[in-house]
Write a protein that holds these residues in place. Structure first.
Motif, short mmCIF file in Angstrom:
data_model
loop_
_atom_site.label_atom_id
_atom_site.label_comp_id
_atom_site.label_asym_id
_atom_site.label_seq_id
_atom_site.Cartn_x
_atom_site.Cartn_y
_atom_site.Cartn_z
N TYR A 145 0.92 -1.25 0.08
CA TYR A 145 -0.05 0.07 0.06
C TYR A 145 0.84 1.24 0.02
O TYR A 145 1.13 1.81 1.03
N THR A 293 -11.24 6.46 2.06
CA THR A 293 -10.81 5.26 2.76
C THR A 293 -10.01 5.76 3.96
O THR A 293 -9.54 6.88 3.85
N VAL A 295 -7.19 5.25 6.80
CA VAL A 295 -6.23 4.30 7.07
C VAL A 295 -5.57 4.59 8.63
O VAL A 295 -5.33 5.88 8.62
N SER A 323 -1.83 -2.50 11.23
CA SER A 323 -2.23 -1.70 10.18
C SER A 323 -3.85 -1.86 9.96
O SER A 323 -4.25 -3.00 10.22
N ARG A 325 -7.19 -0.73 7.34
CA ARG A 325 -7.81 0.17 6.27
C ARG A 325 -9.19 0.04 6.05
O ARG A 325 -9.65 -1.35 6.30
N GLU A 327 -11.94 0.39 3.59
CA GLU A 327 -12.13 0.81 2.22
C GLU A 327 -13.39 0.84 1.93
O GLU A 327 -14.32 0.03 2.42
N GLU A 331 -12.99 -3.93 4.62
CA GLU A 331 -12.02 -3.55 5.86
C GLU A 331 -11.16 -4.54 6.16
O GLU A 331 -11.44 -5.77 6.24
#
Lengths: 685, 181
Positions: A145, A293, A295, A323, A325, A327, A331
């Motif tokens: 990413y 999104t 993050v 991490s 995200r 989206e 997810e």
């Protein structure tokens, strides 16, 4: 507190007035009279130190420039601080464009497709990316990413880019290349630095670094970065892909007589927009929409090493990485625990033996928000990786070295993978080296390859692939019998210092891929909604039947034309020779540049003024109807005082806006990247 | 005119008076080799009555290359054993007899055996960056571990030529080749 306020206002400019006031501030800062701090004589510093202190002094490694690379038996390119500074780049992906053989395309304001030696894509799965020895490759999708790889460039000491396999040392997924981002030690970055910028695309940002010595042997750096990036454009309108992000980090270095250690940590949070295509059963079958999104992530890494004798060095490293995200379609949350140990021993004969082991555990949580686009079962999973490696550098003759090594790695999807390599380095003179390598590397299955399902193509009714009256949706279906993709790579290269001003680096490769991902003939299912047939669901189980070869050449020339003027040119060529059996297969695997070139000119008008230009050419991508692109950046750098630097940078100057590539993910919309101007002010104190 | 950011400008102005160096030390490797040799010599005692003639300089000989020759200039104004340091740049293994300290660079690896042979039992502190120097009969071997210099010390070789090495020096060595007994 005022800095926070200032930062917030910079990042969230509510009106043009703020930008104006920031300019007033920057202008007034330039006029502030800053006392010259006479640089102390370093030699007399040394004389004042005790012997014990001297033994802790770091000498600048001579590993800058072409000289040091003469001892590398791989296609390695080192992006150093001069490259970072003079390129005018504001992110790591932009920097990678200067490396021959790297395929770099910007998909929207924040997302990138980056690979080495072809097989590119938003989720290019054969490039391993690491920051200070921490892998940032995601095993959910297999890829990186890049939108969250936004570590401040001022913290980077160098970026080592290796084209070709490095799996014998770094393990699986280091198939086509490895990128090692190495940050400055807190000792190297002593002092403080404030970098601020304003621009038309990189709208506004601030990066603050503060390093200090804590005791005799300890150094600490704290860093903060926040920025707002403007959106790109899409079909003449706004692409809504602006990004706002903040990042905090620290690095603690211990430089004791016995132990040397580094400990790093970071936290980031951001929100970025983007455009998506949702597959639907009616209308034009695609509904385009914009969504955000979110993050965030954090990491903690600690690495300790110690010379057990004058010959043997032991090192151990642990890291934790989190991490998340969110989206529009899914997810994903990931936690990684990694422990590593390594021992390197150099014999009197010059033979160097190294071995080590690694344990890694992944915990992921993958929730499909729109299962029709992407799904995974189970949603939560824990998987482990065990590996050890052994490498021997054996001097056969004074000028001939043989390097033999292998990684042995066990993963939960395919079991044991053996990834050996054999390298030879011949240095007939101190200005010429030749090397060759044969290596094996694998790309292990991602979670989606093994247990997911993803929409990869849409076939309209009455089309060549779908003669029926219903729209067809093609899904790639993960399979538990999916195997690792394999590569056997053959490489040769040479490096030559033609004279004191001119050096040349050439690498040739032939990659023989086997068991690459493709899909079986799909099973067809009619989707009924309320008893009415609406669409066809074509499900192709993932398999490993694709194979093929690629070959190419990469050249890099560095020429100090005059004392103040340097030219850096690179060119790469590659060709794909795959046995494709279908259009989709061809499309998904043919994102690469056949020809690619870059020319950088760096001119020092005086000690304080620099003028730099960077011209790049990337070939078209036939399967995407993507035309070739010429691109130009210009940079003007001015250092009115030693502590101050002002830079004016223009990027993508040859086009008002230009799409660079399509994403291979059908639901992701690529946008047009706009011409931009940037004003950057750096202050050291 | 907008004064909203005036406090920050003042803050930056104040911080700019901080005395911290602009850039971290970028030390020269050759200078470090020279200073290390000089500081190591301070832990060594030469045989015979101390400073027989105070006028007589302390000779540091460098069997070097252009970089290291340059680096040793840093210690040209120093004193050792109460005597002013005198630098002698040699190009071959001749004229070693007047040296109290001899530094040998990698460039001279091929003539190492003949140099050590010629010195025989003369009280000369030999220092070199050549790999395996201490094992081959040299007294102090500088080893570069990553970006730091450390040293190996051969007490047997020192004793053979009558040099007394302080135990403080041995304590800092990464490896000590002990006295024969």
């Amino acid at each position: 507190m005022r800095i926070c306020l200032f930062l917030k206002k910079l990042v969230f400019p509510t009106s043009k007035c703020h930008i104006k006031s920031v300019l007033v501030l920057l202008g007034s800062l330039l006029l502030v009279a800053v006392p010259f701090s006479a640089s102390r004589s370093l030699a007399s510093d040394l004389l004042e130190m005790s012997l014990e202190e001297l033994l802790k002094v770091q000498v600048t490694s001579v590993s800058k420039g072409p000289q040091s690379l003469l001892q590398a038996a791989a296609a390695i390119y080192v992006i150093d601080q001069e490259d970072i500074q003079r390129s005018g780049a504001s992110s790591v992906p932009e920097l990678l464009k200067m490396v021959p053989g790297m395929h770099v395309a910007q998909l929207d304001a924040n997302r990138w497709a980056i690979s080495a030696r072809g097989l590119n894509g938003q989720f290019a799965n054969k490039l391993l990316v690491m920051i200070d020895g921490r892998s940032v490759y995601t095993p959910i999708f297999s890829g990186t990413y890049w939108d969250v790889m936004d570590i401040g460039l001022a913290e980077i000491e160098r970026i080592e880019v290796i084209r070709g396999p490095g799996a014998a040392l770094w393990g699986a997924n280091a198939v086509n290349g490895i990128i090692n981002i190495i940050t400055l030690s807190a000792e190297q970055s002593e002092g403080a630095k404030l970098i601020s910028w304003l621009g038309t695309e990189e709208r506004a940002g601030l990066n603050l670094l503060q390093s200090q010595q804590l005791g005799a042997d300890d150094y600490l750096r704290l860093s903060a970065k926040a920025y707002h990036r403007d959106s790109s454009s899409l079909s003449g309108g706004d692409a809504d892909d602006d990004m706002t992000s903040g990042r905090l980090g620290f690095r603690w270095d211990h430089a004791g007589l016995q132990w040397r250690g580094k400990t790093t940590g970071s936290f980031y949070q951001g929100r970025e927009g983007g455009h998506y295509d949702r597959a639907t059963y009616s209308g034009s079958y695609r509904a385009r929409f914009a969504a955000d999104t979110d993050v965030h992530g954090a990491h903690l890494l600690t690495n300790w090493q110690r010379w057990l004798s004058a010959r043997g060095r032991f090192s151990t490293q642990f890291y934790y990485d989190f991490s998340r995200r969110e989206e529009p379609f899914y997810e994903a949350e990931m936690q990684v625990f990694d422990l590593e140990m390594q021992y390197v021993y150099t014999f009197d004969s010059g033979q160097k033996l190294s071995f080590g082991g690694n344990l890694r555990a992944y915990f992921d949580d993958l929730v499909a928000i729109e299962p029709a686009q992407m799904d995974a079962d189970p949603t939560e999973k824990e998987y482990r990786l065990y590996s050890f490696y052994l490498q021997d550098e054996y001097p056969l003759l004074d000028d001939l070295t043989l390097i033999l090594g292998s990684k042995f790695e066990k993963n939960d999807f395919t079991g044991w993978e053996v990834q050996p390599n054999l390298r030879v380095l011949w240095q007939p003179t101190d200005r010429l080296s030749l090397w060759g390598a044969v290596s094996k590397a694998v790309r292990t299955p991602s979670r989606l390859d093994a247990e997911g399902q993803i929409l990869v193509e849409f076939y309209p009714p009455f089309s060549a692939q779908n003669p029926t009256a219903l729209p067809g949706f093609y899904y790639l279906d993960g399979s538990s019998s999916y195997l690792s993709e394999r590569l056997l790579a053959y490489e040769v290269g040479f490096r030559q210092l033609l004279n004191d001003r001119l050096s040349l680096d050439v690498a040739l490769f032939c990659n023989d891929y086997d068991r690459l991902r493709t899909a079986d003939y799909p099973s067809t299912e009619v989707v009924l909604v309320g008893g009415i047939p609406t669409s066809l669901k074509l499900t192709g189980p993932a398999n490993n039947t694709l194979h093929g070869k690629s070959y190419g050449a990469e050249a890099f020339l560095q020429w100090q034309v005059l004392e103040p003027w340097k030219l850096i040119g690179s060119y790469s060529f590659m060709q794909l020779d795959f046995a494709f059996t279908g259009e989709l297969e061809t499309y998904l695997n043919s994102s690469y540049y056949q020809h690619q070139a870059s020319l950088q000119s760096r001119y020092d008008i005086s000690d304080a003024v620099q003028v730099d230009a960077w011209l790049t050419y990337t070939d078209g991508i036939a399967v995407q109807n993507q035309p070739e692109i010429w691109d130009l950046s210009l940079r003007f750098g001015w250092r009115p005082r030693p502590q101050w630097q002002v830079e004016l940078i223009g990027q993508h100057l040859l086009h008002e806006q230009q799409r660079q590539s399509e994403s291979e993910i059908i639901s992701m919309v690529s946008t047009e990247i706009e011409r931009s101007a940037l004003l950057k002010v750096t202050y050291r104190f | 005119m907008n004064y909203k950011f005036a406090p920050l400008a003042v803050l930056i102005l104040l911080l700019s008076f901080d005395k911290s160096p602009v850039a971290a030390g970028q030390y020269d490797e050759s200078q470090l080799k020279a200073v290390l040799s000089y500081k190591i010599a301070k832990f060594v005692q030469w045989p015979g009555p101390p400073s027989a003639t105070a006028e007589e300089p302390f000779s540091i000989c460098v069997l070097g290359d252009s970089d290291v020759n340059d680096g040793f200039k840093v210690i040209s104004d120093q004193q050792l054993e109460g005597r002013p340091v005198q630098l002698k740049y040699l190009s071959s293994a001749t004229g070693l007899s007047d040296c109290q300290l001899l530094y040998i660079t990698k460039k001279h690896v091929k003539s190492l055996a003949s140099v050590l042979g010629r010195l025989n039992k003369r009280p000369v502190l030999t220092i070199s960056e050549i790999e395996g120097f201490a094992a081959k009969g040299g007294i102090v071997e500088l080893v570069k571990l990553d970006n730091n210099f450390r040293f190996v010390i051969n007490l047997r070789a020192a004793k053979r030529v009558g040099l007394l090495i302080s135990s403080k020096l041995s304590a800092l060595a990464v490896k000590v080749i002990p006295d024969a007994d």
